[in-house]
Scaffold this active site. Structure first.
Site, PDB file in Angstrom:
ATOM      1  CE1 TYR A   1       7.524   2.428  -1.845  1.00  0.00           C
ATOM      2  CE2 TYR A   1       8.505   0.407  -0.998  1.00  0.00           C
ATOM      3  CZ  TYR A   1       7.388   1.168  -1.289  1.00  0.00           C
ATOM      4  OH  TYR A   1       6.139   0.667  -1.032  1.00  0.00           O
TER       5      TYR A   1
ATOM      6  NE  ARG B   1      -2.947  -2.444   3.118  1.00  0.00           N
ATOM      7  CZ  ARG B   1      -3.441  -2.813   4.279  1.00  0.00           C
ATOM      8  NH1 ARG B   1      -3.261  -2.032   5.344  1.00  0.00           N
ATOM      9  NH2 ARG B   1      -4.091  -3.941   4.406  1.00  0.00           N
TER      10      ARG B   1
ATOM     11  NE  ARG C   1       6.076   9.731   3.702  1.00  0.00           N
ATOM     12  CZ  ARG C   1       4.807  10.041   3.986  1.00  0.00           C
ATOM     13  NH1 ARG C   1       3.845   9.143   3.810  1.00  0.00           N
ATOM     14  NH2 ARG C   1       4.519  11.224   4.446  1.00  0.00           N
TER      15      ARG C   1
ATOM     16  CG  ASP D   1       2.530   6.065   3.103  1.00  0.00           C
ATOM     17  OD1 ASP D   1       1.968   5.004   3.431  1.00  0.00           O
ATOM     18  OD2 ASP D   1       3.608   6.465   3.597  1.00  0.00           O
TER      19      ASP D   1
END
Lengths: 245, 245
Positions: B110, B50, B197, B52
């Protein structure tokens, strides 16, 4: 007081630089209304040139006059606070009263970005034009050579009722291949309406084999818009910078 | 029939991957409604993870099952015709029924993109996070070293009520300086909620000198979210790809 402004914009949402009738969706219109709100004065902001609807800018230059004096930094801060996020003021400076962003410009560079493939990644979709056919870059470079120097560019002018001189000088056309992108940069003393897009459309026809390199000279000499290729899409074009003496 | 889909999206306008309540502004929601329109079937599409709200994807992977058979190319074409322009399907293929995009994923990458300066140009504004302070890249690289390997990443998990194992393996963290950008790529076997993050936010604190390299080990071992740095902004993050065996 006369102020010079360097600005960037993502042209996607706008009907171009110039205010037209009532529409507020122009870069010039947005800037004028923010500056008017700030100063209470009626503002006319002059761009170095009118970018078409959908065309972007990394370094557009404009100037405007004010009755009362403001700190350049104050103008910049205010504009960036109230302008939509797709228009950004990079620099504001005070200039002599005689400075005019269009009349005093001596050199401009535009870049046309072509995505080599069917569909660009989602992040570049608004800033490149996809070309799925194979391009013969060497032929495009040879065709670009023909355009260098001082010529009457009537064949590459989108305004069929243009009455002034269509003579312009192109100093450089740089064709750079990067991974999945082909960037064509045009540097000249000025460009006619739609000129960079029509030059690009014609160079692309040479690249795909629809046209021969030797036709470029005939197109130039024919001084007739119908001889040149189609206008390439607006979104691939960005005004890189404008130089002054 | 089970179908695997590779897709890109510009997450700027979305509240993330996962359907939440009634809101239609999710990637999963948009995909499901287009696929339901196409097939007349009720669809559940499973993402590899998922993302964000505001996070982008260059190569997200998802799968979904259909009662009736469709050509993969037909599904791709239909989706790209009816999806909004900020979601693009790159590839659709038929896969064995047991394939699950999340459960079978073995590696994910990522990338977090930092603009080195106060304000990025207008074209990158949605895809990079600006950092105006000077960054000590060598210290950031040393701190990243500490994170490599298999650890309990509770301190870097945004979900304080997370009950399952927080053990993950990070295979590589690559920190690359490019002109005015710093790109941090994380490759691992999986990432917890907000983990990339928070890792980035913590590495940035090391880069700006707010934190020492040696603290990284203490943060990891403390297994407490409050020990780590803040969560870096969503817009700088993009899911690059997901690998399967």
């Amino acid at each position: 007081m006369n102020y010079k402004m360097i600005l960037q914009y993502d042209g996607s949402r706008y009907s171009g630089w110039q205010v037209q009738g009532n529409t507020e969706q122009t870069i010039q219109g947005k800037l004028q209304s923010v500056l008017e709100k700030m100063t209470g004065e009626e503002i006319e902001i002059h761009g170095s040139g009118r970018t078409d609807a959908g065309v972007h800018a990394m370094g557009q230059v404009a100037n405007f006059k004010l009755q009362s004096a403001y700190e350049p930094e104050e103008i910049k801060r205010y504009c960036n606070q109230y302008l939509p996020e797709d228009i950004v003021v990079l620099e504001v400076s005070e200039v002599p009263l005689r400075f005019h962003s269009r009349l005093n410009a001596v050199k401009k560079t535009y870049c046309y970005r072509i995505f080599l493939g069917e569909k660009p990644d989602v992040f570049r979709r608004k800033y490149v034009t996809p070309v799925a056919e194979n391009l013969n870059i060497n032929k495009m470079k040879a065709a670009a050579e023909v355009l260098l120097g001082t010529h009457d560019f009537t064949s590459f002018c989108g305004n069929r009722h243009f009455k002034k001189s269509a003579v312009r000088t192109i100093y450089e056309i740089r064709i750079e291949e990067k991974k999945d992108e082909l960037d064509i940069s045009f540097t000249g003393n000025g460009f006619l309406q739609n000129m960079v897009r029509i030059l690009t459309g014609t160079l692309l026809e040479v690249g795909t084999g629809k046209r021969e390199v030797r036709e470029m000279k005939e197109i130039l000499e024919g001084r007739n818009r119908s001889l040149a290729g189609p206008m390439a899409a607006a979104k691939g074009l960005v005004l890189i910078n404008v130089e002054y003496e």
